[in-house]
Design a protein around this motif. Sequence first.
Motif, PDB file in Angstrom:
ATOM      1  N   ARG A 275       0.767  -1.238   0.000  1.00 46.28           N
ATOM      2  CA  ARG A 275       0.000   0.000   0.000  1.00 46.28           C
ATOM      3  C   ARG A 275       0.801   1.293   0.000  1.00 46.28           C
TER       4      ARG A 275
ATOM      5  N   TYR B  70      -1.551  11.102  -5.999  1.00 52.25           N
ATOM      6  CA  TYR B  70      -1.714   9.652  -5.900  1.00 52.25           C
ATOM      7  C   TYR B  70      -1.272   9.070  -4.564  1.00 52.25           C
TER       8      TYR B  70
ATOM      9  N   ASP C  53      -2.941   6.192  -3.036  1.00 55.43           N
ATOM     10  CA  ASP C  53      -4.369   6.471  -3.136  1.00 55.43           C
ATOM     11  C   ASP C  53      -4.930   5.636  -4.285  1.00 55.43           C
ATOM     12  N   PHE C  54      -5.356   4.414  -3.943  1.00 57.94           N
ATOM     13  CA  PHE C  54      -5.770   3.470  -4.993  1.00 57.94           C
ATOM     14  C   PHE C  54      -6.955   3.998  -5.788  1.00 57.94           C
ATOM     15  N   GLU C  55      -7.818   4.734  -5.077  1.00 56.15           N
ATOM     16  CA  GLU C  55      -8.999   5.320  -5.728  1.00 56.15           C
ATOM     17  C   GLU C  55      -8.562   6.200  -6.899  1.00 56.15           C
ATOM     18  N   ALA C  56      -7.631   7.129  -6.603  1.00 55.31           N
ATOM     19  CA  ALA C  56      -7.188   8.084  -7.629  1.00 55.31           C
ATOM     20  C   ALA C  56      -6.450   7.366  -8.756  1.00 55.31           C
TER      21      ALA C  56
ATOM     22  N   ARG D  29      -6.831   4.319  -9.730  1.00 53.67           N
ATOM     23  CA  ARG D  29      -7.794   3.560 -10.503  1.00 53.67           C
ATOM     24  C   ARG D  29      -8.587   4.466 -11.427  1.00 53.67           C
ATOM     25  N   LYS D  30      -8.961   5.615 -10.898  1.00 58.48           N
ATOM     26  CA  LYS D  30      -9.764   6.549 -11.682  1.00 58.48           C
ATOM     27  C   LYS D  30      -8.978   6.994 -12.923  1.00 58.48           C
ATOM     28  N   ARG D  31      -7.724   7.346 -12.699  1.00 61.75           N
ATOM     29  CA  ARG D  31      -6.902   7.776 -13.823  1.00 61.75           C
ATOM     30  C   ARG D  31      -6.806   6.656 -14.863  1.00 61.75           C
TER      31      ARG D  31
ATOM     32  N   GLU E  67      -8.917   4.240 -15.418  1.00 60.58           N
ATOM     33  CA  GLU E  67     -10.170   4.061 -16.150  1.00 60.58           C
ATOM     34  C   GLU E  67     -10.303   5.090 -17.265  1.00 60.58           C
TER      35      GLU E  67
ATOM     36  N   ASP F 241      -7.172  -3.528 -13.077  1.00 60.04           N
ATOM     37  CA  ASP F 241      -6.465  -4.352 -12.085  1.00 60.04           C
ATOM     38  C   ASP F 241      -5.797  -5.570 -12.706  1.00 60.04           C
TER      39      ASP F 241
END
Lengths: 356, 549
Positions: free
Chosen positions: A217, B382, B389-392, B394-396, B398, B412
């Motif tokens: 992480r 990030y 920041d996995f959310e950010a 991932r969003k990028r 996508e 992923d």
Amino acid sequence: MIRFEPRTNPSAIMVYGVPVLAAIIAILLAAIPLALAGAPIIKAYGLMMSGAFGSMFSISEMLTRATPLILTGLAAAIAFRAKLWNIGAEGQLYMGAMAAVAIGSGVIDGPSYIMIPVVLIAGAAAGAVMLIGPTLLKTRLGVDEVVTTLLLNFIVILFVQMMLEGALKDPMSMGWPQSEPVIDNAVLPPLIERMRVHLGLVIALICAVALAIFVKRTIWGFEIRAVGENAAAAKFSGISVTKTMVLVAMLSGGLAGLAGVSEVAGTRGYLATDLSPGYGYAGIVVAMLARLSPIGVIISALFVASVFVGADSMSRAIGVSSYLADLIVAMALLCVLIGGFLTRFKVHFEHQKSAG
Amino acid sequence: MSSAANPSLEKSPQLLLQLAAITKKFGPLIANDAIDLDVHKGEIVALLGENGAGKTTLMNILFGHYVADGGTVMVAGADGILAPLEPGAPQAALDAGIGMVHQHFTLAENLSGLDNIVLGTEPIFRLRRDRTGARAKLTKLMAGSGLNVDLDQPIHKLTVGEKQRVEILKALYRDARLLVLDEPTAVLTPQEADSLFATLRQLAATGLSVIIIAHKLAEVLAVSHRIAVLRGGKKVGEMATDQADRRSIAELMVGRDVPVSRRSERAPGKPVIGLRDVTIDRGDARRSLHGVNLMAREGEILGIAGVSGNGQAALAQLIAGLDRPDVGSVEIFGEKVTKFDAHQFAQNGIARIPEDRHHDGMVGSMTVAENIAIEDVRSRDYQKFGFLDFEAIRKRAEHAIADYDVRCPGPDAPARLLSGGNIQKLILARVLEKSPKLILANQPSRGLDVGAQSEVHRRLLEAREGGAAVVLISEDLDELLTLSDQIAVIHAGHVSAAIAAHDIDRSELGLMMAGQKKGDIDFGPDNFESSTKPREKTDENAPRSGDPA
């Protein structure tokens, strides 16, 4: 003729199931040497089982044995993740132990909530320093770290021996080459009354979980994974391979150093040259069995420790050499390596007329 | 069955190789779907197709590297009678007289040409080596084919063209009757390629059969007698070369219309990158530059032409921030660069497209999302306190997957599952998303199929429209001539002055790539002949590459 075809996506069952299967096969294969030694096989397995899990005492012994294996296993796992082939955990362990003894046997004193962190940090730092040199030699000059770390093990052990005959020698030891004992406030307290399993186990477990989170992480974990999987691409993308390697070296050496602290301040109480029966090397096996997963290291360390403890007690009961334990662990490793190969490749056997 | 029954041998020459209904599956993928191919004695057959069309699989089956799931391979013996070739046995293919020249040469660099050729043909249990016999045979071969090489030089001292000749000699020495060449011109200058084609025609005239695997149309039209086109594992067309036309073959190969990228006129702006007298000496010619001056301006594509291994790697390393000049200076965005650091370069808005996208462009076991974010994980967008920041991320990913049409199972999925074209799109998404002001594109479309190639070109031209300076290093002249505003030629670590692309022609470029200064070239045909390396009677049937049929 045999052909190997790579599998694109091995299933989860294979990835997790293969190491377990390998361990079971290795234990079953142990029947062969047992039979050759003329031992009653079923009874021997029973004795091994009860030796490792039969009583509170045996479980405590098994966990005591697992503690340093978790830490050296983690040391190997994180280093191997980054393709830093640290074979020097044994030496780093002794350096960690020596640092803990040097600081924790009366030079300074304080309450245990200060003394315990101090010896832990001292040991980890000593172990970390041991690995930085070989790592820089690798990244700067391309010196093979397998050679340097391996040879450093012997240098460190001879150095420890020298110190135990000299500066660190316990005047009360009646001539035995061992250090002064760690003072009470620096001792890692037992977890269970009158049992040997101690705080080191908790520390090891925390390290494993923390390392798992760190690798998965954090940005540093990200960079370690990138460097380990493809150093060229990591470098191209702007990740400093040298810095990442040094970080890995500090983590790996530090964890091995902690194993030394845990042994000297938790299990033994003093330093001698027989502190580790090869935990540093066994850590490599533990890490490989765990496929370099930090959480997996906990499980594989428990497996290796129970084989060792179980085989020890079995050998005492029926007079079979306890080297059997080494044999089982070695076979487990071979089985995991074969299993790992089989998860990555499909094997086709093709029957053909032999070519002219 | 026997072709000897045929009265007119000249009209329909002897059949040498017959592939019938060859089928090969890899899991769900059908790499070869019932492919038929005949090759006659003395015939040059071009096997055309995009990457992934199944050309290499087919040749690997012929060579016994793979076993076909269905179909037969028949090879004519010395008596001219077809006999089945044992599947899965490379030795059988060699014994049947099939020789292969791989795109990446399989030569031992430190041995001489002679040693390399003889290697593997001598019995193990003989103490003395029959060098004189081997040399006599090779001298005869060289005289007959025009494949002249100094056999006593160690391979590493030879040019790429000479190495290729050694490879061909190696096959001929083993009495090959069918020669398979995998992308033989990829590493050659246009002149070297012409010379190779002349040699091949000469060899074919003496009865050798040749299969050329290629994806460049022009050269195939020039050299072959017959063309077979593969697409998606099927043979979609086969024709005599003199009846083929460029457009219909291109459509057969791709199976759809390919948009052609066109450069619009645009006045360049301020200088973005300038190299002044840059020298990098790493001892190795591939990685050295000598007194290089070049400059690229806003809204301009500067093409760097050259045969591979002439210092392109050093130039790319420098602009990517991975190496520093020993002498001279680099100015980027009007400031002298003091710190050559890849991370810094990327953060400052320099988009870097690596030459080897698999090796330097991605970490295969990490996810698509992680690979897209890899240059920026340390930026605030990030990470929080060092945690990703996995959310950010991932969003990028996508966004990138949608915008750049990256075909993948999802953000992923491990990046290694992607095809070459999609890896390149992933890299484009990584570096172009940030609207860079300088783009280093090193062989950006090498090995890509026509569709992905045109996508890469479109993106580069789009960035140029947006005012970015692009340094385009390429070995593909067509690519350079379509995209570049200016072209400079790199040879042996020296870079020529840039020439406006519309002032340049291919043969001139080719000569510069072979190491001639622009001033030295005189354009009379006689001088043209004498100024190239000595060649044997090439020109009467040497085709003009780049000439549409």
